[in-house]
Scaffold this motif. Structure first.
Motif, PDB file in Angstrom:
ATOM      1  N   THR A  78       0.834  -1.210   0.000  1.00  0.00           N
ATOM      2  CA  THR A  78       0.000   0.000   0.000  1.00  0.00           C
ATOM      3  C   THR A  78       0.866   1.256   0.000  1.00  0.00           C
ATOM      4  OG1 THR A  78      -1.813  -1.119   1.170  1.00  0.00           O
ATOM      5  CG2 THR A  78      -1.757   1.288   1.276  1.00  0.00           C
ATOM      6  N   ALA A  79       1.940   1.214   0.783  1.00  0.00           N
ATOM      7  CA  ALA A  79       2.859   2.356   0.838  1.00  0.00           C
ATOM      8  C   ALA A  79       3.503   2.596  -0.524  1.00  0.00           C
ATOM      9  CB  ALA A  79       3.924   2.113   1.899  1.00  0.00           C
ATOM     10  N   LEU A  80       3.911   1.522  -1.189  1.00  0.00           N
ATOM     11  CA  LEU A  80       4.531   1.657  -2.510  1.00  0.00           C
ATOM     12  C   LEU A  80       3.550   2.254  -3.514  1.00  0.00           C
ATOM     13  CD1 LEU A  80       6.408  -1.787  -2.756  1.00  0.00           C
ATOM     14  CD2 LEU A  80       7.336   0.415  -2.047  1.00  0.00           C
ATOM     15  N   GLU A  81       2.328   1.774  -3.484  1.00  0.00           N
ATOM     16  CA  GLU A  81       1.306   2.282  -4.412  1.00  0.00           C
ATOM     17  C   GLU A  81       0.979   3.746  -4.131  1.00  0.00           C
ATOM     18  OE1 GLU A  81      -1.763  -0.593  -3.745  1.00  0.00           O
ATOM     19  OE2 GLU A  81      -1.097  -1.884  -5.404  1.00  0.00           O
ATOM     20  N   THR A  82       0.996   4.121  -2.849  1.00  0.00           N
ATOM     21  CA  THR A  82       0.727   5.509  -2.473  1.00  0.00           C
ATOM     22  C   THR A  82       1.819   6.432  -2.999  1.00  0.00           C
ATOM     23  OG1 THR A  82      -0.422   4.800  -0.459  1.00  0.00           O
ATOM     24  CG2 THR A  82       0.338   7.079  -0.535  1.00  0.00           C
ATOM     25  N   VAL A  83       3.081   6.009  -2.860  1.00  0.00           N
ATOM     26  CA  VAL A  83       4.193   6.815  -3.371  1.00  0.00           C
ATOM     27  C   VAL A  83       4.065   7.006  -4.881  1.00  0.00           C
ATOM     28  CG1 VAL A  83       6.686   6.830  -3.786  1.00  0.00           C
ATOM     29  CG2 VAL A  83       5.799   6.182  -1.543  1.00  0.00           C
ATOM     30  N   LYS A  84       3.774   5.919  -5.575  1.00  0.00           N
ATOM     31  CA  LYS A  84       3.645   5.989  -7.032  1.00  0.00           C
ATOM     32  C   LYS A  84       2.511   6.930  -7.449  1.00  0.00           C
ATOM     33  CE  LYS A  84       3.272   2.975 -11.076  1.00  0.00           C
ATOM     34  NZ  LYS A  84       3.104   1.578 -11.547  1.00  0.00           N
ATOM     35  N   LYS A  85       1.385   6.845  -6.734  1.00  0.00           N
ATOM     36  CA  LYS A  85       0.209   7.653  -7.065  1.00  0.00           C
ATOM     37  C   LYS A  85       0.425   9.118  -6.739  1.00  0.00           C
ATOM     38  CE  LYS A  85      -4.766   8.010  -6.114  1.00  0.00           C
ATOM     39  NZ  LYS A  85      -5.914   7.421  -5.359  1.00  0.00           N
ATOM     40  N   LYS A  86       0.874   9.408  -5.516  1.00  0.00           N
ATOM     41  CA  LYS A  86       1.005  10.799  -5.083  1.00  0.00           C
ATOM     42  C   LYS A  86       2.159  11.524  -5.775  1.00  0.00           C
ATOM     43  CE  LYS A  86      -1.339  10.597  -0.623  1.00  0.00           C
ATOM     44  NZ  LYS A  86      -1.289  10.970   0.805  1.00  0.00           N
ATOM     45  N   SER A  87       3.152  10.774  -6.236  1.00  0.00           N
ATOM     46  CA  SER A  87       4.252  11.416  -6.963  1.00  0.00           C
ATOM     47  C   SER A  87       3.961  11.494  -8.454  1.00  0.00           C
ATOM     48  CB  SER A  87       5.556  10.635  -6.759  1.00  0.00           C
ATOM     49  OG  SER A  87       5.508   9.384  -7.446  1.00  0.00           O
ATOM     50  N   LYS A  88       2.773  10.967  -8.837  1.00  0.00           N
ATOM     51  CA  LYS A  88       2.343  10.937 -10.241  1.00  0.00           C
ATOM     52  C   LYS A  88       3.364  10.233 -11.120  1.00  0.00           C
ATOM     53  CE  LYS A  88      -0.421  15.133  -9.760  1.00  0.00           C
ATOM     54  NZ  LYS A  88      -0.692  16.515 -10.252  1.00  0.00           N
ATOM     55  N   GLY A  89       3.933   9.174 -10.536  1.00  0.00           N
ATOM     56  CA  GLY A  89       4.861   8.351 -11.300  1.00  0.00           C
ATOM     57  C   GLY A  89       6.282   8.866 -11.369  1.00  0.00           C
ATOM     58  N   GLU A  90       6.557  10.001 -10.745  1.00  0.00           N
ATOM     59  CA  GLU A  90       7.900  10.572 -10.801  1.00  0.00           C
ATOM     60  C   GLU A  90       8.876   9.845  -9.875  1.00  0.00           C
ATOM     61  OE1 GLU A  90       7.886  14.736 -10.166  1.00  0.00           O
ATOM     62  OE2 GLU A  90       6.603  15.189 -11.899  1.00  0.00           O
ATOM     63  N   VAL A  91       8.350   9.203  -8.832  1.00  0.00           N
ATOM     64  CA  VAL A  91       9.199   8.492  -7.874  1.00  0.00           C
ATOM     65  C   VAL A  91       9.000   6.984  -8.032  1.00  0.00           C
ATOM     66  CG1 VAL A  91       9.742   8.113  -5.451  1.00  0.00           C
ATOM     67  CG2 VAL A  91       9.073  10.393  -6.230  1.00  0.00           C
ATOM     68  N   VAL A  92      10.087   6.275  -8.243  1.00  0.00           N
ATOM     69  CA  VAL A  92      10.021   4.807  -8.270  1.00  0.00           C
ATOM     70  C   VAL A  92       9.946   4.343  -6.813  1.00  0.00           C
ATOM     71  CG1 VAL A  92      11.209   2.681  -8.898  1.00  0.00           C
ATOM     72  CG2 VAL A  92      11.342   4.670 -10.399  1.00  0.00           C
ATOM     73  N   PRO A  93       8.851   3.713  -6.406  1.00  0.00           N
ATOM     74  CA  PRO A  93       8.651   3.410  -4.993  1.00  0.00           C
ATOM     75  C   PRO A  93       9.561   2.324  -4.423  1.00  0.00           C
ATOM     76  CG  PRO A  93       6.878   2.484  -6.299  1.00  0.00           C
ATOM     77  CD  PRO A  93       7.685   3.324  -7.231  1.00  0.00           C
ATOM     78  N   LEU A  94      10.049   1.438  -5.291  1.00  0.00           N
ATOM     79  CA  LEU A  94      10.938   0.363  -4.808  1.00  0.00           C
ATOM     80  C   LEU A  94      11.996   0.096  -5.859  1.00  0.00           C
ATOM     81  CD1 LEU A  94      11.636  -1.908  -2.767  1.00  0.00           C
ATOM     82  CD2 LEU A  94      10.093  -3.394  -4.066  1.00  0.00           C
ATOM     83  N   TRP A  95      13.254   0.063  -5.414  1.00  0.00           N
ATOM     84  CA  TRP A  95      14.367  -0.215  -6.333  1.00  0.00           C
ATOM     85  C   TRP A  95      15.232  -1.309  -5.739  1.00  0.00           C
ATOM     86  CZ3 TRP A  95      19.801   0.885  -5.816  1.00  0.00           C
ATOM     87  CH2 TRP A  95      20.540   0.624  -6.984  1.00  0.00           C
ATOM     88  N   ILE A  96      15.474  -2.338  -6.560  1.00  0.00           N
ATOM     89  CA  ILE A  96      16.352  -3.435  -6.159  1.00  0.00           C
ATOM     90  C   ILE A  96      17.470  -3.529  -7.190  1.00  0.00           C
ATOM     91  CG2 ILE A  96      16.519  -5.904  -5.686  1.00  0.00           C
ATOM     92  CD1 ILE A  96      13.472  -5.888  -5.215  1.00  0.00           C
ATOM     93  N   PRO A  97      18.711  -3.270  -6.803  1.00  0.00           N
ATOM     94  CA  PRO A  97      19.812  -3.345  -7.776  1.00  0.00           C
ATOM     95  C   PRO A  97      19.963  -4.766  -8.305  1.00  0.00           C
ATOM     96  CG  PRO A  97      20.660  -3.159  -5.525  1.00  0.00           C
ATOM     97  CD  PRO A  97      19.185  -2.942  -5.450  1.00  0.00           C
ATOM     98  N   GLY A  98      20.041  -4.906  -9.614  1.00  0.00           N
ATOM     99  CA  GLY A  98      20.055  -6.243 -10.204  1.00  0.00           C
ATOM    100  C   GLY A  98      21.396  -6.694 -10.734  1.00  0.00           C
ATOM    101  N   GLY A  99      22.475  -6.020 -10.335  1.00  0.00           N
ATOM    102  CA  GLY A  99      23.797  -6.374 -10.841  1.00  0.00           C
ATOM    103  C   GLY A  99      24.267  -7.747 -10.414  1.00  0.00           C
ATOM    104  N   GLU A 100      23.829  -8.203  -9.245  1.00  0.00           N
ATOM    105  CA  GLU A 100      24.225  -9.511  -8.735  1.00  0.00           C
ATOM    106  C   GLU A 100      22.990 -10.256  -8.242  1.00  0.00           C
ATOM    107  OE1 GLU A 100      27.197  -9.164  -5.740  1.00  0.00           O
ATOM    108  OE2 GLU A 100      28.606  -8.045  -6.999  1.00  0.00           O
ATOM    109  N   ASN A 101      23.002 -11.577  -8.395  1.00  0.00           N
ATOM    110  CA  ASN A 101      21.866 -12.384  -7.941  1.00  0.00           C
ATOM    111  C   ASN A 101      21.612 -12.217  -6.449  1.00  0.00           C
ATOM    112  OD1 ASN A 101      21.514 -13.407 -10.508  1.00  0.00           O
ATOM    113  ND2 ASN A 101      22.765 -15.218 -10.151  1.00  0.00           N
ATOM    114  N   GLY A 102      22.678 -11.950  -5.707  1.00  0.00           N
ATOM    115  CA  GLY A 102      22.552 -11.824  -4.262  1.00  0.00           C
ATOM    116  C   GLY A 102      21.662 -10.670  -3.833  1.00  0.00           C
ATOM    117  N   ASN A 103      21.537  -9.646  -4.671  1.00  0.00           N
ATOM    118  CA  ASN A 103      20.727  -8.483  -4.299  1.00  0.00           C
ATOM    119  C   ASN A 103      19.245  -8.834  -4.197  1.00  0.00           C
ATOM    120  OD1 ASN A 103      22.951  -6.745  -4.192  1.00  0.00           O
ATOM    121  ND2 ASN A 103      22.851  -6.340  -6.385  1.00  0.00           N
ATOM    122  N   ILE A 104      18.708  -9.476  -5.223  1.00  0.00           N
ATOM    123  CA  ILE A 104      17.302  -9.852  -5.182  1.00  0.00           C
ATOM    124  C   ILE A 104      17.084 -10.954  -4.146  1.00  0.00           C
ATOM    125  CG2 ILE A 104      17.560 -11.510  -7.083  1.00  0.00           C
ATOM    126  CD1 ILE A 104      14.426  -9.412  -6.278  1.00  0.00           C
TER     127      ILE A 104
END
Length: 243
Positions: A169-195
């Motif tokens: 819900t928090a992620l969806e709220t950030v996306k909605k209130k920022s009108k898509g300007e803020v990516v609510p969740l970022w996971i670096p994908g350079g290494e398998n260990g990150n995800i």
């Protein structure tokens, strides 16, 4: 009889290890030097260089001992399992919390070492058992979790979430209130260990600390029904789909 070896996260403990060499079968070459095999999970070049520098310094101070360092990279855990099966463990190796559950019967008891009296009691459940055996030397300890932008949450009137539903819900709220300007969740994908690390963080409240859903014993004993893990994977896939 299993060969007992020393389990550490290494950088600071070479002098301690040398004092315990009489308790295990270290190899002695024709030059009279004792060779200790060291296996490490370190994959970062900077970390490996720092460890190699520590080894070089140690060997200068202890000319009768040679450290044979190995860095298997992604194959580390598989290689250690093979070595356990062959009862041919390294003299020194590191781990990330498996000191008792995986390697317990292969490691020496360190309880008589001087540093034990300074051990943080918070680490007891990981490094000690009921008999008082100390399984490993800790190099570091950390409180893992998901970092968040407190200023952004305050801006959008969001309280830090405590459940998976609140998190989404928090992620969806950030996306909605920022009108898509803020990516609510970022996971670096350079290494398998990150995800994998994010899965690890989210699996704990789902499978360990959630009310009426504590599968810790089943996970430890190998009786866990993995269909209980599926919802987390499905949720993660859905989160990616939603952007």
């Amino acid at each position: 009889m299993k060969k007992l070896t020393y389990l550490f996260v290494l950088l600071l403990v070479f002098s301690v290890v040398a004092a315990g060499c009489g308790n295990k079968e270290a190899a002695t070459g024709g030059n009279g030097k004792t060779t200790l095999t060291l296996f490490s999970t370190m994959s970062n070049k900077g970390e490996r260089k720092a460890l190699q520098n520590a080894i070089t310094e140690f060997e200068k101070q202890n000319p009768d001992i040679k450290i044979d360092a190995n860095f298997p990279g992604n194959g580390y855990e598989d290689m250690l399992r093979v070595k356990m099966g062959a009862n041919d463990m390294p003299d020194l190796f590191d781990t990330h919390g498996w000191s008792q559950l995986r390697y317990g019967e292969y490691v020496a008891d360190l309880k008589d070492m001087d540093w034990v009296q300074h051990l943080d009691p918070a680490l007891n459940q990981i490094l000690k058992d009921k008999s008082g055996k100390v399984y490993a030397y800790p190099l570091n300890q950390a409180k893992d979790g998901i970092s968040y932008n407190a200023t952004l949450l305050k801006k959008y009137g969001i309280k830090p979430p405590n459940t998976m539903d609140e998190f989404i819900t928090a992620l969806e709220t950030v996306k909605k209130k920022s009108k898509g300007e803020v990516v609510p969740l970022w996971i670096p994908g350079g290494e398998n260990g990150n995800i994998a690390q994010v899965f690890d963080q989210l699996a704990t409240p789902q499978l360990i600390t959630a009310k009426n859903k504590n599968y810790a014993k089943q996970l430890e004993k190998g009786t866990f029904n993995w269909s209980n893990y599926t919802p987390l994977a499905e949720t993660m896939a859905e989160m990616k789909k939603k952007g």
